[in-house]
Scaffold this motif. Sequence first.
Motif, short mmCIF file in Angstrom:
data_model
loop_
_atom_site.label_atom_id
_atom_site.label_comp_id
_atom_site.label_asym_id
_atom_site.label_seq_id
_atom_site.Cartn_x
_atom_site.Cartn_y
_atom_site.Cartn_z
N GLY A 34 6.39 -11.26 55.37
CA GLY A 34 5.85 -12.52 55.33
C GLY A 34 4.50 -12.22 54.72
N LYS A 78 5.77 -4.57 56.99
CA LYS A 78 5.21 -5.75 56.46
C LYS A 78 6.29 -6.83 56.67
N ILE A 105 2.93 -6.24 60.48
CA ILE A 105 3.30 -6.75 61.77
C ILE A 105 3.42 -5.51 62.84
N VAL A 120 3.96 -12.35 66.34
CA VAL A 120 5.44 -12.95 65.37
C VAL A 120 6.75 -12.70 66.12
N ARG A 172 2.38 -10.05 55.67
CA ARG A 172 1.25 -9.39 56.60
C ARG A 172 1.84 -8.06 57.26
N SER A 210 6.98 -15.55 61.12
CA SER A 210 5.73 -15.34 60.59
C SER A 210 4.89 -16.86 60.43
#
Length: 258
Positions: free
Chosen positions: A32, A30, A36, A65, A34, A88
């Motif tokens: 930011g 993870k 990834i 990203v 979210r 991000s």
Amino acid sequence: MTVAPRLQPREATAPQLVNVLHSPKRVRVKFGGRTIADSRNVLVLRSNHFLPIYFFPPSAVDPSVLKPSLHREPHPVGGETAYWDIDSGDRRSANAAWSFVSPPDENLAPLAGRIAFTWKAVDQWFEEEEEVFVHARDPYARIDVLQSSSHLQIWFDGEPIADSHRPVLLFETHLPTRFYLPAEDIRLERLTASVTTTRCPYKGIASYWSGLLSDGSVRPDIAWSYRDPIEEMPKIKGLIAFYPQAVDRIHLDGEPVA
């Protein structure tokens, strides 16, 4: 007289062992707020000379990203390496993702094109639903925690600071044996609580003690304890271990501990 070999695998002179394993765990990254990267098809690059590294298939990584980086730094075993920044939208982490271009060792060929992340350059790592801290867990690492009746003695600042016939010995792959002691077997007046804390992916969060020297000064962080270890490590809860290099000497059954 023949000198016994020093076999600690992580010593600089030990032969380097490198291999690639498939992890059966779902691993997520993870950044930011979210996710990834998310995959149950992660490969692990492991060695006795460096910490394990997770490699994700490109399809498991959010391409939006990844921003190409001009940074180039050959990897000691993987050779030429390509880098990306992670962006991000409101945060950017430079050179946080990377990949082997064409590993010189054919045993590392399965890693070519897969994407790895610098551990501290992202926010969180998960194996299944449990967060993992500090570094990836080595599937070959083992910890044995054994009750002992051996006589453990520790000297600090010229005086005995600990004496126990009930140490708990922790044996961890690639690392020296650690000796955990009940607080009742330690002269706690020679210790003062430290603000230092560290994390271990196998044990949890460690709290530290500094040693009080006879001249009134303090030797920082000579001992540590896991007050609330992860569930796999209940035997060391609340016990205290000392760094051998921070005390005068440690004896086990009358013999110096190297």
